[in-house]
Design a protein around this motif. Sequence first.
Motif, PDB file in Angstrom:
ATOM      1  N   GLY A   2      19.404 -20.178  16.719  1.00 30.55           N
ATOM      2  CA  GLY A   2      20.173 -20.330  14.935  1.00 30.55           C
ATOM      3  C   GLY A   2      21.794 -20.240  14.488  1.00 30.55           C
ATOM      4  N   GLY A   3      21.830 -20.775  13.553  1.00 32.59           N
ATOM      5  CA  GLY A   3      22.521 -20.698  13.064  1.00 32.59           C
ATOM      6  C   GLY A   3      23.132 -19.372  12.329  1.00 32.59           C
ATOM      7  N   ALA A   4      24.684 -19.038  12.314  1.00 37.33           N
ATOM      8  CA  ALA A   4      24.906 -18.059  11.118  1.00 37.33           C
ATOM      9  C   ALA A   4      25.953 -18.874  10.426  1.00 37.33           C
ATOM     10  N   VAL A   5      25.350 -19.173   8.798  1.00 36.00           N
ATOM     11  CA  VAL A   5      26.204 -20.126   8.202  1.00 36.00           C
ATOM     12  C   VAL A   5      26.085 -19.249   6.776  1.00 36.00           C
ATOM     13  N   PRO A   6      27.063 -19.543   6.169  1.00 33.79           N
ATOM     14  CA  PRO A   6      27.669 -18.462   5.038  1.00 33.79           C
ATOM     15  C   PRO A   6      26.445 -18.204   4.114  1.00 33.79           C
ATOM     16  N   GLU A   7      25.075 -18.860   4.259  1.00 31.17           N
ATOM     17  CA  GLU A   7      24.210 -18.446   3.259  1.00 31.17           C
ATOM     18  C   GLU A   7      23.325 -17.798   3.776  1.00 31.17           C
ATOM     19  N   ASN A   8      22.857 -17.442   5.532  1.00 32.81           N
ATOM     20  CA  ASN A   8      22.059 -16.519   5.829  1.00 32.81           C
ATOM     21  C   ASN A   8      23.080 -15.195   6.424  1.00 32.81           C
ATOM     22  N   LEU A   9      23.835 -15.162   6.039  1.00 28.28           N
ATOM     23  CA  LEU A   9      24.360 -13.761   6.529  1.00 28.28           C
ATOM     24  C   LEU A   9      23.882 -12.558   5.726  1.00 28.28           C
ATOM     25  N   GLY A  10      23.502 -11.632   6.663  1.00 33.86           N
ATOM     26  CA  GLY A  10      22.698 -10.779   5.849  1.00 33.86           C
ATOM     27  C   GLY A  10      20.806 -10.964   6.110  1.00 33.86           C
ATOM     28  N   GLY A  11      21.649 -11.989   6.887  1.00 36.17           N
ATOM     29  CA  GLY A  11      19.344 -12.128   7.211  1.00 36.17           C
ATOM     30  C   GLY A  11      19.047 -12.411   8.026  1.00 36.17           C
ATOM     31  N   LEU A  12      20.456 -12.533   9.241  1.00 39.23           N
ATOM     32  CA  LEU A  12      20.516 -12.578  11.051  1.00 39.23           C
ATOM     33  C   LEU A  12      18.788 -12.232  11.428  1.00 39.23           C
ATOM     34  N   GLY A  13      18.529 -10.723  10.644  1.00 36.86           N
ATOM     35  CA  GLY A  13      17.649 -10.523  11.346  1.00 36.86           C
ATOM     36  C   GLY A  13      16.424 -11.264  11.928  1.00 36.86           C
TER      37      GLY A  13
ATOM     38  N   ARG B 254      29.664  -7.946  12.491  1.00 38.98           N
ATOM     39  CA  ARG B 254      29.155  -6.811  12.146  1.00 38.98           C
ATOM     40  C   ARG B 254      27.465  -7.028  12.731  1.00 38.98           C
ATOM     41  N   GLU B 255      26.317  -8.141  11.929  1.00 34.84           N
ATOM     42  CA  GLU B 255      25.698  -7.654  11.811  1.00 34.84           C
ATOM     43  C   GLU B 255      25.013  -8.221  13.472  1.00 34.84           C
ATOM     44  N   VAL B 256      25.584  -8.530  13.776  1.00 38.83           N
ATOM     45  CA  VAL B 256      25.232  -9.594  15.447  1.00 38.83           C
ATOM     46  C   VAL B 256      25.177  -8.180  16.223  1.00 38.83           C
ATOM     47  N   ALA B 257      26.218  -7.694  16.275  1.00 41.04           N
ATOM     48  CA  ALA B 257      26.495  -6.407  16.422  1.00 41.04           C
ATOM     49  C   ALA B 257      25.036  -5.656  16.657  1.00 41.04           C
ATOM     50  N   ASP B 258      25.072  -5.132  15.320  1.00 45.56           N
ATOM     51  CA  ASP B 258      23.684  -4.334  14.741  1.00 45.56           C
ATOM     52  C   ASP B 258      22.833  -4.752  15.576  1.00 45.56           C
ATOM     53  N   LEU B 259      22.337  -6.373  15.698  1.00 48.61           N
ATOM     54  CA  LEU B 259      21.267  -6.663  16.031  1.00 48.61           C
ATOM     55  C   LEU B 259      21.387  -6.418  17.708  1.00 48.61           C
ATOM     56  N   ASP B 260      22.499  -6.487  18.809  1.00 52.60           N
ATOM     57  CA  ASP B 260      23.021  -6.569  19.826  1.00 52.60           C
ATOM     58  C   ASP B 260      22.588  -7.588  19.807  1.00 52.60           C
ATOM     59  N   ALA B 261      23.223  -8.892  19.454  1.00 53.88           N
ATOM     60  CA  ALA B 261      22.258 -10.232  19.806  1.00 53.88           C
ATOM     61  C   ALA B 261      24.026 -11.236  19.770  1.00 53.88           C
ATOM     62  N   LEU B 262      23.705 -12.699  20.457  1.00 55.10           N
ATOM     63  CA  LEU B 262      24.490 -12.753  21.042  1.00 55.10           C
ATOM     64  C   LEU B 262      25.125 -13.540  20.184  1.00 55.10           C
ATOM     65  N   LEU B 263      26.933 -13.846  19.635  1.00 53.66           N
ATOM     66  CA  LEU B 263      26.630 -14.891  18.613  1.00 53.66           C
ATOM     67  C   LEU B 263      28.048 -16.157  19.760  1.00 53.66           C
ATOM     68  N   ILE B 264      27.644 -17.013  19.620  1.00 52.00           N
ATOM     69  CA  ILE B 264      28.266 -18.178  19.640  1.00 52.00           C
ATOM     70  C   ILE B 264      30.024 -19.301  19.592  1.00 52.00           C
ATOM     71  N   LEU B 265      30.261 -19.212  19.187  1.00 52.70           N
ATOM     72  CA  LEU B 265      31.290 -20.074  18.616  1.00 52.70           C
ATOM     73  C   LEU B 265      32.276 -20.919  18.886  1.00 52.70           C
ATOM     74  N   HIS B 266      31.604 -22.474  18.716  1.00 55.20           N
ATOM     75  CA  HIS B 266      32.869 -23.684  18.304  1.00 55.20           C
ATOM     76  C   HIS B 266      34.300 -22.747  17.569  1.00 55.20           C
ATOM     77  N   ALA B 267      34.792 -23.267  18.755  1.00 60.28           N
ATOM     78  CA  ALA B 267      36.514 -22.159  18.224  1.00 60.28           C
ATOM     79  C   ALA B 267      37.740 -22.678  17.996  1.00 60.28           C
ATOM     80  N   GLU B 268      37.671 -23.307  17.174  1.00 61.50           N
ATOM     81  CA  GLU B 268      38.818 -24.002  16.680  1.00 61.50           C
ATOM     82  C   GLU B 268      39.626 -23.931  15.120  1.00 61.50           C
ATOM     83  N   ASP B 269      40.742 -23.553  14.709  1.00 65.66           N
ATOM     84  CA  ASP B 269      41.210 -23.069  13.786  1.00 65.66           C
ATOM     85  C   ASP B 269      41.517 -24.324  13.095  1.00 65.66           C
ATOM     86  N   ALA B 270      40.240 -24.226  11.708  1.00 59.89           N
ATOM     87  CA  ALA B 270      40.249 -24.829  10.823  1.00 59.89           C
ATOM     88  C   ALA B 270      42.020 -25.629  10.442  1.00 59.89           C
ATOM     89  N   GLU B 271      42.767 -24.422   9.733  1.00 61.54           N
ATOM     90  CA  GLU B 271      44.478 -24.409   9.597  1.00 61.54           C
ATOM     91  C   GLU B 271      45.137 -25.828  10.463  1.00 61.54           C
TER      92      GLU B 271
END
Length: 445
Positions: free
Chosen positions: A129-140, A175-192
């Motif tokens: 799944g995706g975690a994007v600004p619009e669905n934060l708080g509803g990842l569960g 914080r939401e992922v930790a509460d779910l004990d889920a896994l957050l996978i990240l494209h880690a490059e700094d935008a600035e």
Amino acid sequence: MVEPFDVVFRAQRMITPEGSGSGAVAVRDGRIAAVEPVGAELTAAREVHLAADEVLLPGLVDTHVHVNDPGRSEWEGFDTATRAAAAGGITTILDMPLNSLPPTVDPESLQVKREVAAPKAHVDVGFWGGAVPENLGGLGTLHDAGVFGFKSFLLHSGVDEFPPLSSSELLSAMREVADLDALLILHAEDAETVDSAPGAGGGKYADFLVSRPRDAENLAIAQVLELSRQTGARVHILHLSSSDALRMIAAARADGVRVTVETCPHYLCFTAEEIPDGATEFKCCPPIREAANRELLWQALADGTIDCVVSDHSPCTPELKRRDTGDFGEAWGGVSGLQLGLSAVWTQARLRGYDLADVLRWMARRPAELTGLRDKGAIEPGKHADLCVFAPDEAFVVDAGDLRHRNPVSAYHQRTLSGVVRQTWLRGTRIDADGAPGGRLLDRG
């Protein structure tokens, strides 16, 4: 009377969690029922005897595949992607949530994707799944629907419908992922950092490389590690390219940060110095870096700092690769390598003294463990009978036009690789790439 097995494989060489040796693998109802000496008396409806130059391997698990279906199926699709996977010895893929339309950011879009994939899958398929600004708080709700975790970007993803997370949003997601004990996978490059780097336009690969500096990865990874430390969230760094980040990753893990890391075959095989100008088939983000950087990635695989190797298969149409102009700034970023990962990694691994057991740890067992695919990734009783018949010493020259993925674009074109996949079996049934699909859809857990 002992009920006969469905299939028995006999091999003078196979790779199990105990190492390399001869053996017989008995299959019943799609699972490995027994692993015995090669000459054991095992009755079966069918016996498969491997040739002297063949090795029996577990099916590979590729947890980073962009299938782009539905919505951008002209780039790829579940039929062609899973045919390519099977041809490369891969029996399980996890599909990324973006580049398809709609992106997989809620249960409804997940259901759309499942309905598209179900009749086309030649291997087993699960979904991120995706975690994007619009669905934060509803990842569960998406987690409950069966996704294997959540992907986020820290800079523009390349498609507007999958926006990145700001720093504050990343903290909320963790914080939401930790509460779910889920896994957050990240494209880690700094935008600035990327925004302030020189532009990527033009045909010189050296200019493109400068446009995606190592500091962009290093700074983003440092932020991810610190927020994971604060929240306790499980995080996974996608497609690591910068070897500079390895030391901080190892230190964070030693301090108890729950971080895992992948890299990709193209970072282990190619070097910036050898990429011709205008060769946009090599463009990916983060980029393929220098030879010395590549060797440090190999060392990190050996010492366990990097956990696994997955394809990040990110195809597009030939037009979007802009081979007509060779402009790295305009070309879509992504390497099409799903079918070739095993051969590509094996070709380079053997040159450095690694064996097939090492390759399978990186490409089968660890990806399965990291994503909770307990039935996958190894030849041992109880696992799915997902198997690959591999000829490690046979060489071949890659022809992009012969590959099973949709579009004939490949950074490996005309490259000589070692190791040919001769057969792939899914739950005890041989996959016929030209036959009816037999893959299943997988849910987390």
